[in-house]
Design a protein around this motif. Structure first.
Motif, PDB file in Angstrom:
ATOM      1  N   ASP A   1     -57.812 -27.695 -50.632  1.00 24.44           N
ATOM      2  CA  ASP A   1     -59.066 -27.597 -49.873  1.00 24.44           C
ATOM      3  C   ASP A   1     -59.059 -26.424 -48.890  1.00 24.44           C
ATOM      4  OD1 ASP A   1     -60.027 -29.779 -51.208  1.00 24.44           O
ATOM      5  OD2 ASP A   1     -59.559 -31.214 -49.620  1.00 24.44           O
ATOM      6  N   ILE A   2     -57.895 -25.823 -48.661  1.00 27.16           N
ATOM      7  CA  ILE A   2     -57.829 -24.660 -47.766  1.00 27.16           C
ATOM      8  C   ILE A   2     -58.692 -23.519 -48.298  1.00 27.16           C
ATOM      9  CG2 ILE A   2     -56.247 -22.884 -46.856  1.00 27.16           C
ATOM     10  CD1 ILE A   2     -54.079 -25.032 -46.807  1.00 27.16           C
ATOM     11  N   ARG A   3     -58.923 -23.501 -49.599  1.00 23.73           N
ATOM     12  CA  ARG A   3     -59.689 -22.404 -50.200  1.00 23.73           C
ATOM     13  C   ARG A   3     -61.118 -22.315 -49.660  1.00 23.73           C
ATOM     14  NH1 ARG A   3     -60.315 -26.744 -53.373  1.00 23.73           N
ATOM     15  NH2 ARG A   3     -62.249 -26.988 -54.585  1.00 23.73           N
ATOM     16  N   THR A   4     -61.668 -23.433 -49.145  1.00 21.81           N
ATOM     17  CA  THR A   4     -63.035 -23.415 -48.623  1.00 21.81           C
ATOM     18  C   THR A   4     -63.082 -23.333 -47.097  1.00 21.81           C
ATOM     19  OG1 THR A   4     -63.125 -25.847 -48.583  1.00 21.81           O
ATOM     20  CG2 THR A   4     -63.862 -24.742 -50.606  1.00 21.81           C
TER      21      THR A   4
ATOM     22  N   ILE B   1     -41.225 -31.822 -44.158  1.00 19.28           N
ATOM     23  CA  ILE B   1     -40.677 -30.765 -45.012  1.00 19.28           C
ATOM     24  C   ILE B   1     -40.939 -31.147 -46.462  1.00 19.28           C
ATOM     25  CG2 ILE B   1     -38.654 -29.371 -45.555  1.00 19.28           C
ATOM     26  CD1 ILE B   1     -39.246 -29.279 -42.630  1.00 19.28           C
ATOM     27  N   ILE B   2     -41.507 -30.218 -47.231  1.00 14.06           N
ATOM     28  CA  ILE B   2     -41.767 -30.489 -48.640  1.00 14.06           C
ATOM     29  C   ILE B   2     -40.930 -29.544 -49.502  1.00 14.06           C
ATOM     30  CG2 ILE B   2     -44.084 -31.368 -48.211  1.00 14.06           C
ATOM     31  CD1 ILE B   2     -45.185 -28.668 -49.199  1.00 14.06           C
ATOM     32  N   ALA B   3     -40.431 -30.069 -50.601  1.00 18.11           N
ATOM     33  CA  ALA B   3     -39.620 -29.266 -51.526  1.00 18.11           C
ATOM     34  C   ALA B   3     -40.231 -29.367 -52.917  1.00 18.11           C
ATOM     35  CB  ALA B   3     -38.183 -29.779 -51.546  1.00 18.11           C
ATOM     36  N   ASN B   4     -40.536 -28.210 -53.493  1.00 17.44           N
ATOM     37  CA  ASN B   4     -41.066 -28.196 -54.853  1.00 17.44           C
ATOM     38  C   ASN B   4     -40.307 -27.181 -55.698  1.00 17.44           C
ATOM     39  OD1 ASN B   4     -42.209 -25.589 -54.336  1.00 17.44           O
ATOM     40  ND2 ASN B   4     -43.994 -26.568 -53.394  1.00 17.44           N
ATOM     41  N   ASN B   5     -40.757 -26.970 -56.909  1.00 14.39           N
ATOM     42  CA  ASN B   5     -40.029 -26.100 -57.824  1.00 14.39           C
ATOM     43  C   ASN B   5     -40.277 -24.614 -57.577  1.00 14.39           C
ATOM     44  OD1 ASN B   5     -38.836 -28.241 -59.202  1.00 14.39           O
ATOM     45  ND2 ASN B   5     -40.582 -28.468 -60.585  1.00 14.39           N
ATOM     46  N   GLN B   6     -41.141 -24.276 -56.610  1.00 16.84           N
ATOM     47  CA  GLN B   6     -41.406 -22.877 -56.320  1.00 16.84           C
ATOM     48  C   GLN B   6     -40.282 -22.246 -55.507  1.00 16.84           C
ATOM     49  OE1 GLN B   6     -44.209 -21.223 -57.718  1.00 16.84           O
ATOM     50  NE2 GLN B   6     -43.937 -23.172 -58.795  1.00 16.84           N
TER      51      GLN B   6
ATOM     52  N   PRO C   1     -51.544 -30.776 -52.886  1.00 14.52           N
ATOM     53  CA  PRO C   1     -51.254 -29.556 -53.648  1.00 14.52           C
ATOM     54  C   PRO C   1     -51.857 -29.630 -55.045  1.00 14.52           C
ATOM     55  CG  PRO C   1     -49.376 -31.005 -53.724  1.00 14.52           C
ATOM     56  CD  PRO C   1     -50.393 -31.686 -52.841  1.00 14.52           C
ATOM     57  N   SER C   2     -51.866 -28.499 -55.735  1.00 15.53           N
ATOM     58  CA  SER C   2     -52.240 -28.531 -57.144  1.00 15.53           C
ATOM     59  C   SER C   2     -51.150 -29.285 -57.897  1.00 15.53           C
ATOM     60  CB  SER C   2     -52.382 -27.115 -57.686  1.00 15.53           C
ATOM     61  OG  SER C   2     -51.142 -26.434 -57.652  1.00 15.53           O
ATOM     62  N   PRO C   3     -51.497 -29.984 -58.981  1.00 17.85           N
ATOM     63  CA  PRO C   3     -50.501 -30.809 -59.689  1.00 17.85           C
ATOM     64  C   PRO C   3     -49.253 -30.043 -60.106  1.00 17.85           C
ATOM     65  CG  PRO C   3     -52.714 -31.301 -60.468  1.00 17.85           C
ATOM     66  CD  PRO C   3     -52.838 -30.111 -59.560  1.00 17.85           C
TER      67      PRO C   3
ATOM     68  N   GLN D   1     -49.665 -25.065 -52.765  1.00 18.85           N
ATOM     69  CA  GLN D   1     -48.505 -25.910 -52.483  1.00 18.85           C
ATOM     70  C   GLN D   1     -48.738 -26.947 -51.389  1.00 18.85           C
ATOM     71  OE1 GLN D   1     -44.716 -23.778 -52.303  1.00 18.85           O
ATOM     72  NE2 GLN D   1     -45.686 -21.996 -53.240  1.00 18.85           N
ATOM     73  N   ILE D   2     -49.747 -26.739 -50.548  1.00 11.32           N
ATOM     74  CA  ILE D   2     -49.986 -27.714 -49.476  1.00 11.32           C
ATOM     75  C   ILE D   2     -51.314 -28.436 -49.644  1.00 11.32           C
ATOM     76  CG2 ILE D   2     -50.262 -28.047 -46.990  1.00 11.32           C
ATOM     77  CD1 ILE D   2     -48.283 -25.865 -46.494  1.00 11.32           C
TER      78      ILE D   2
END
Length: 483
Positions: A312-315, A99-104, A139-141, A308-309
């Motif tokens: 590289d999913i973009r490719t 489980i990841i928690a970020n500011n989003q 994720p992106s920084p 957020q994860i």
């Protein structure tokens, strides 16, 4: 020997059919195979997440379901082993969830801490880990997680393989048969039930089990639904994708529940080398109107997953787009067991947890039919329990609902600056409270808005009202009544 008709071919319908067949019941399982394209079970990421579905706002009602989910999670390994043995088929499983928690996520950190606390209380493994130690997390920084929690016992299964294995196991039962048809009508016929099918034939059964997701009540006459004291059903439309050429991920990675949905998640499919990416959520009642995927749904899905994860999913390549309709009942409470109509049973309303809960729900149905003793004591989802229709907490509903609405408005990647998200929450909550309640505070708010618009009839006044309404909401109740 009893003859029972089970309506539905998803996880609940097949699990119940398997359980009843094991107890020597003649089961006729009715569902059209063409309906699999919109099956919530086949479209599911199938995360067996008791703790992963916890939210910081969960109260006593939600925790009662959590206790059941945890029991279902502990029941699953032995049940899954039996399905594999009886079918001889592969059912892939991915172990562990991060489980990841970020500011989003507005409440990400509160949710993830609640998960860890509840796991500790129940003796389940939950370990804080560094983001850099999560395989496949890139994720992106700007969207780097602040907290990561490893839930070792939160697994995920390939729901398609599981459903196929269950059908293979059922095909070997002499007391089971499947009819590839739709049910038009089910109605009492003396001490029995008559089930009219789409080909013009009619089945006669000792009992009927409704397990057809959000469409479970469609085969009943409205008066019968009322007699059974069953609430209306709706659905949560989930859009997900299978992608190839994506990053290597060892465990399921997901955020906490967010904005009316289960957050964003990636589930590895090691048997194919693909990744399952899910999932959106949109509530509705008309499946035909919502069966197609909107570009905005895919946009939100991929925007969150990429940023957020793992960027590289973009490719990667989209192999399949899936749609499923998760069944929702009033209060988001599952409906399980005997109804107020004799020999009519139901199993639906499991929302996002159908794959996890199905085996234990099936055992409860068998127990209520008098075939066995349920491994779970009691039935927290009994439809025989009186529902206090006026007992719902409006204030809590507005607080949580408005907060999630504001978070939803900001997706994807568009956080409001300064304190405007909180200001917008206050503004919307105040307006909704005035609309819901017919009291002095609502009348004073109505009078104040009318007065301001009359005094200053230009569009900038609306901007000023945004702050004045919020200021009024923050005043003491006595002072507010005098405005």
């Amino acid at each position: 020997m009893k003859n029972i008709v089970v309506i539905g071919g998803g996880m609940l319908g097949l699990s119940i059919s398997l359980e009843l067949s094991d107890h020597g019941v003649n089961v006729t399982n009715v569902f059209p195979r063409t309906g699999d394209t919109l099956s919530a079970s086949r479209a599911a990421g199938a995360m067996l997440g008791a703790f992963g579905e916890l939210s910081a706002d969960d109260g006593a009602e939600e925790m009662a379901e959590f206790d059941f989910r945890l029991s279902a999670q502990r029941y699953y390994p032995a049940w899954l082993a039996r399905v594999r043995e009886r079918s001889g088929a592969r059912v892939s499983q991915v172990e562990g969830t991060i489980i990841i928690a970020n500011n989003q996520g507005a409440r990400d950190r509160d949710c993830i801490r609640r998960m860890e606390q509840e796991a500790v209380l129940r003796g389940e493994p939950a370990e804080w880990i560094e983001p850099s130690d999560v395989p496949g997390l890139k994720p992106s920084p700007v969207h780097a997680p602040a907290l990561c929690l490893h839930l070792k016992n939160e697994h995920a299964v390939n729901s398609g393989e599981l459903l196929d294995a269950m059908e293979l196991a059922l095909g070997r039962c002499n007391t089971y048969r499947h009819l590839d048809k739709s049910v038009l009508r089910a109605s009492p016929d003396g001490l029995s039930w008559a089930v009219a099918l789409s080909d013009g034939t009619t089945l006669v059964a000792d009992a009927v089990v409704l397990a057809n997701g959000s469409r479970s009540l469609e085969c009943l006459d409205p008066s019968l639904v009322e007699d059974a004291a069953l609430p209306a059903l709706s659905f949560g439309k989930g859009v997900s994708c299978l992608i190839s050429g994506g990053p290597a991920i060892a465990h399921t990675i997901r955020t906490p529940n967010r904005t009316f949905a289960c957050g964003i998640h990636l589930v590895p499919r090691p048997e194919s080398g693909e990744l399952y990416l899910g999932a959106t959520n949109f509530t509705g009642v008309d499946e035909m109107a919502e069966r197609k995927v909107q570009p905005g749904e895919l946009h939100g899905l991929f925007d969150e997953a990429i940023h957020q994860i793992n960027t590289d999913i973009r490719t990667s390549r989209i192999e399949q787009i899936r749609v499923g309709f998760r069944p929702i009942a009033a209060f988001k409470r599952p409906l399980v067991g005997q109804t107020r109509v004799p020999n009519l049973y139901i199993a639906t309303g499991t929302y996002r947890n159908g794959v996890l809960m199905a085996p234990l729900v099936a055992a409860m149905i068998a127990s209520e039919l008098g075939l066995c003793v349920s491994p779970y004591q009691g039935n927290p989802f009994s439809v025989l329990t009186e529902q206090k229709q006026n007992g719902w907490d409006v204030e809590r509903l507005l607080d949580v609902g408005v907060r999630d609405l504001v978070a939803f408005i900001q997706e994807p990647r568009s956080p409001l600056p300064y304190s405007r998200a909180r200001e917008l929450e206050t503004y919307l909550r105040t307006l909704l409270q005035a609309a819901v309640y017919q009291d002095a505070s609502g009348e004073s708010l109505h009078a104040m808005i009318q007065s301001r618009l009359k005094e200053a009839p230009f569009n900038e006044t609306v901007h000023k009202l945004f702050y004045e309404v919020g200021d009024q909401a923050r005043k003491p109740a006595a002072e507010t009544a005098e405005v």
